[in-house]
Design a protein around this motif. Sequence first.
Motif, PDB file in Angstrom:
ATOM      1  N   GLN A 376       0.495  -1.087  -0.087  1.00  0.00           N
ATOM      2  CA  GLN A 376       0.074  -0.204   0.006  1.00  0.00           C
ATOM      3  C   GLN A 376       0.165   0.718  -0.107  1.00  0.00           C
ATOM      4  OE1 GLN A 376      -3.819  -1.310   2.163  1.00  0.00           O
ATOM      5  NE2 GLN A 376      -2.293  -0.470   3.529  1.00  0.00           N
ATOM      6  N   LEU A 378       1.041   6.190  -1.139  1.00  0.00           N
ATOM      7  CA  LEU A 378       0.020   7.445  -1.129  1.00  0.00           C
ATOM      8  C   LEU A 378       1.142   7.848  -1.715  1.00  0.00           C
ATOM      9  CD1 LEU A 378      -1.957   7.748   0.377  1.00  0.00           C
ATOM     10  CD2 LEU A 378      -0.672   8.914   2.484  1.00  0.00           C
ATOM     11  N   ARG A 405      -4.906  -1.089  -7.391  1.00  0.00           N
ATOM     12  CA  ARG A 405      -6.360   0.645  -7.691  1.00  0.00           C
ATOM     13  C   ARG A 405      -5.893   1.059  -6.639  1.00  0.00           C
ATOM     14  NH1 ARG A 405      -9.724  -4.564  -5.966  1.00  0.00           N
ATOM     15  NH2 ARG A 405      -9.300  -6.510  -6.166  1.00  0.00           N
ATOM     16  N   GLY A 406      -6.513   2.093  -7.046  1.00  0.00           N
ATOM     17  CA  GLY A 406      -7.024   3.166  -6.822  1.00  0.00           C
ATOM     18  C   GLY A 406      -6.264   4.904  -7.532  1.00  0.00           C
ATOM     19  N   VAL A 420      -3.811  13.542  -2.776  1.00  0.00           N
ATOM     20  CA  VAL A 420      -2.825  12.436  -2.327  1.00  0.00           C
ATOM     21  C   VAL A 420      -4.033  11.578  -2.065  1.00  0.00           C
ATOM     22  CG1 VAL A 420      -1.803  13.282   0.162  1.00  0.00           C
ATOM     23  CG2 VAL A 420      -3.949  12.323   0.004  1.00  0.00           C
ATOM     24  N   ARG A 421      -3.134  10.681  -3.093  1.00  0.00           N
ATOM     25  CA  ARG A 421      -4.031   9.405  -3.455  1.00  0.00           C
ATOM     26  C   ARG A 421      -3.180   7.827  -2.951  1.00  0.00           C
ATOM     27  NH1 ARG A 421      -7.339  12.194  -4.404  1.00  0.00           N
ATOM     28  NH2 ARG A 421      -8.643  12.946  -5.852  1.00  0.00           N
ATOM     29  N   PRO A 422      -4.572   7.061  -2.593  1.00  0.00           N
ATOM     30  CA  PRO A 422      -3.481   5.684  -2.279  1.00  0.00           C
ATOM     31  C   PRO A 422      -3.523   5.159  -3.301  1.00  0.00           C
ATOM     32  CG  PRO A 422      -6.028   5.613  -1.586  1.00  0.00           C
ATOM     33  CD  PRO A 422      -5.949   6.789  -1.813  1.00  0.00           C
ATOM     34  N   ILE A 424      -2.984   0.836  -4.210  1.00  0.00           N
ATOM     35  CA  ILE A 424      -2.740  -0.291  -3.742  1.00  0.00           C
ATOM     36  C   ILE A 424      -2.594  -1.161  -4.896  1.00  0.00           C
ATOM     37  CG2 ILE A 424      -4.229  -2.590  -2.633  1.00  0.00           C
ATOM     38  CD1 ILE A 424      -4.719   0.466  -0.825  1.00  0.00           C
TER      39      ILE A 424
END
Lengths: 477, 199
Positions: A376, A378, A405-406, A420-422, A424
Amino acid sequence: MQNTSPFKPVRDQVTTIREDGSRRFLYPADAPGRFDRARRAAALALIAVYLLLPWVKVGGYPAVFLDVAHRRFHLLGLTLAAQDLWLLFFLISGLGFGLFFVTALLGRIWCGWACPQTVFLDHVFRRVERWIEGDAVKRQLLARAPWTPSKILRRAAKQAIYLLLAAAITHLFLAYFVSIPSVWAMMRDAPTKNWGAFVFIAAATGVIYFNFAWFREQLCIVICPYGRLQSALTDDHTLVIGYDWARGEPRGKPGSPGAGDCVACERCVSVCPTGIDIRQGLQLECIGCAACIDACDEVMARLGRKPGLVRYDSLAGLSGRPRRRIRPRMVVYGVLLVIGASVAGWSASGIRPAMLTATRMVGAPYYVDGGTVRNQFLVRLVNKRSEKVTLNLSVRGLPAAATVRGLEAPVEIAPMGEEVRPLIVQVPRAQSALAIVFEVVASDAAGSFRLSRAMEFLGPEAAPDSPNSHEPGPRSL
Amino acid sequence: MSADPNPHPTEPDVRPHVYDGIREFNNRLPNWWLFTLYATIVFWVGYWAYYEWFRVEPEGARSVELAMTRIDAAKLAATAAVNIDDKSLWAMSRNPVFVDAGRQTFEANCVACHLKSLRGKSESPTAIGPDLTDQIWIHGGDPTDLYRTVTQGVPAKGMPTWGPVLGPKRITEAVAYVLSHHKEGEPIVIDTSVSAPAK
């Protein structure tokens, strides 16, 4: 020819400071000639550049707009954010090496031809003085004259124009930091609404007025360090303004037996804006304005003698030795300058209007869910421009079986905003390795630029179903 | 113009010291230069009176201390301003302003695992996060439990610690958005089987 300098400069003292510490004001005479004309042309061109830079737009912004309030610096189409200020290192070191190089080659060419102090003083403020009060003799007589209405009127007019000019220079200076429309808006507002800017303008106008109306050459002689660096940066082969001692001495009237070319007319002294006698050699007061060259050449021409008794030459050339342009210091300064400029250009070409960073999220370095390993991250995006930008995010370099993903939706970032975007990433355990290097890529929706960042996908040592696995187990579950 | 008072023009007034063969003339400083010294002395008197005598403003360390206290107070106020009890979170979940702001935060940060529908694993078995629309909760189903879970995260399972990333305001809104898919007082099941450490 009337002698307007009733003082004899000596090398032991500064001409403009009397023995009691009071100021001796100078009334430098006009010195028309080729250098005077060339210098005026250069000065007008530089003033035009100074006037135009905040008005001319390059890439949607003023050519030079140091937007301190938003920490965005627009230079000829290049926009730098606070994050890019490390480039200043190259600007400052480049200026340093440029100064070394130019000074070693051409002496104080900067002082006489390009320094704002000289440009504004000689070609703006002294022109106003000349226009209102007349030539050097008239100015000196006016200074000594009693305060008659005519003198009060002339002096008041001169000081008023000085103040206006100082205010104009200052307002334009402010425009470099807040842009022309803001300056104009603030000028129409009450001073209390922009108190900081008003105080700045008032104080800067006062300083500039004082400098050009009264302080003048004292800045060059006492305040500015450049003249004092001269002896460290120049050598015998540097181009300076000097007097041909061998040709000029002994001084004497034209026609007197055994006399050199110098007729001791003192024109070179009377035109000097810092009050020195160039015939006493290179001095720190000399700002290299070439007025003495024009003055002497005019006298020599009138006497039918060769010009160049006072001329641009090196100390070697003036003493009859050959002048060498290429010396070890020229090579060293030149190489350093080229290296600095190349690195600066290369770095500036890598500046992008946005910034992409990615970090691992707080928690375990990886998670194992059944048959997949998950990491994961950021992803942090910063928009450095003052208009919004839309970025499309993707990753490259992961195994084909990986799930990401994300990053599906394009990210719209507000002007100078941050998002900000996660991120994954899941990789089937059979394909995961200790580390897979991949790239997070952001590209502008308009296709004008691309950002990327290398990241590591971490996993357990070996797949659990591999026969010789030691099964280290997920580390932090 | 001015008569030079030096009676021995051939012997200049030179200071006694010599460094590397360099000697220094004993010329007088410019008056304007001395004036800057006098001006700093006058300034010092005013400065001393302002800070030390009349104490119009606190000086140095004390003013830094006061500024730090103000910053701390502002930070505390920012956290205190967020009301995080069950009742107010339920109220927010019925307020479209909060829910809409929460939806934006959710869609930017949470959908990667919980999906846009909030249904996570219920919608797709490959999804990472659990279903947030059903009545089965893993880490507590009261609104304050949700707030805590989002803020502190569940690092062992991969739920990130969103507190430092999003801040209390955006987390409150995101929780309100999740709660907008629920009803106050609905039966809640806590699934302890999932909260046990995963393999």
